[in-house]
Scaffold this active site. Structure first.
Site: not given
Length: 187
Positions: A69, A131
């Protein structure tokens, strides 16, 4: 005003313009979703809202997945290969590692789409999972508003792990037992 939708594959980048002559731009990055899961890409999941946005907008058909991701997110936000952004590995900061693995960089060779759109007069906002390491945050990288998880996934039900930026913004209040991340990020 026309809206363009770019569907790639927990990030929602939503730059919006105040001017009537520029399109709104919505980018949705959905982790753990297969390319063909959405109806607009031939999938079996009923996704009428996304299908309609995709039908009347632009769909990414040549986005390269980086298998994880945060490298994929860095790629989508900058248009660069993850190693060029410092995220050849996950989001950690590894200053002793080679440049391609040292962590998401904040300098002129790594500009986000939010920084470019903000400079072009767009209002830029992000909700969902950042993130991309702790060397930067969405506000420092061109987003004017942010709500979500700065790190990796943590909890769908615990509002204490979610961050509202800039820090002077007041997050919405949810009654005990009503907080659910998918709905709150959308709010």
């Amino acid at each position: 005003m026309k809206t363009s939708l770019l569907i790639a594959g927990s990030l929602a980048l939503v730059p919006m313009t105040y001017a009537q002559d520029k399109p709104n731009i919505i980018i949705i990055l959905a982790d753990d979703l297969g390319f063909s899961d959405l109806g607009c890409f031939g999938g079996e999941i009923h996704t009428p809202v996304l299908d309609n946005l995709a039908k009347n907008g632009v769909r990414m058909t040549q986005m390269y997945n980086s298998a994880r991701s945060c490298p994929s997110r860095a790629n989508l936000l900058t248009g660069l290969y993850p190693h060029q952004t410092g995220l050849g590995h996950m989001d950690g900061s590894h200053p002793a590692w080679p440049k391609g693995y040292s962590g998401f960089r904040s300098n002129s060779d790594n500009v986000t789409i939010a920084e470019v759109l903000k400079d072009a007069g767009y209002f830029t906002a992000m909700s969902g999972k950042w993130h991309l390491g702790n060397k930067s945050n969405p506000i420092l990288r061109g987003f004017q508003e942010y709500y979500g998880l700065l790190g990796g996934f943590n909890s769908f039900w615990n509002p204490a792990v979610y961050t509202r930026l800039p820090k002077d913004r007041t997050p919405r209040h949810y009654e005990e037992g009503t907080f659910y991340a998918t709905n709150v990020i959308t709010d």
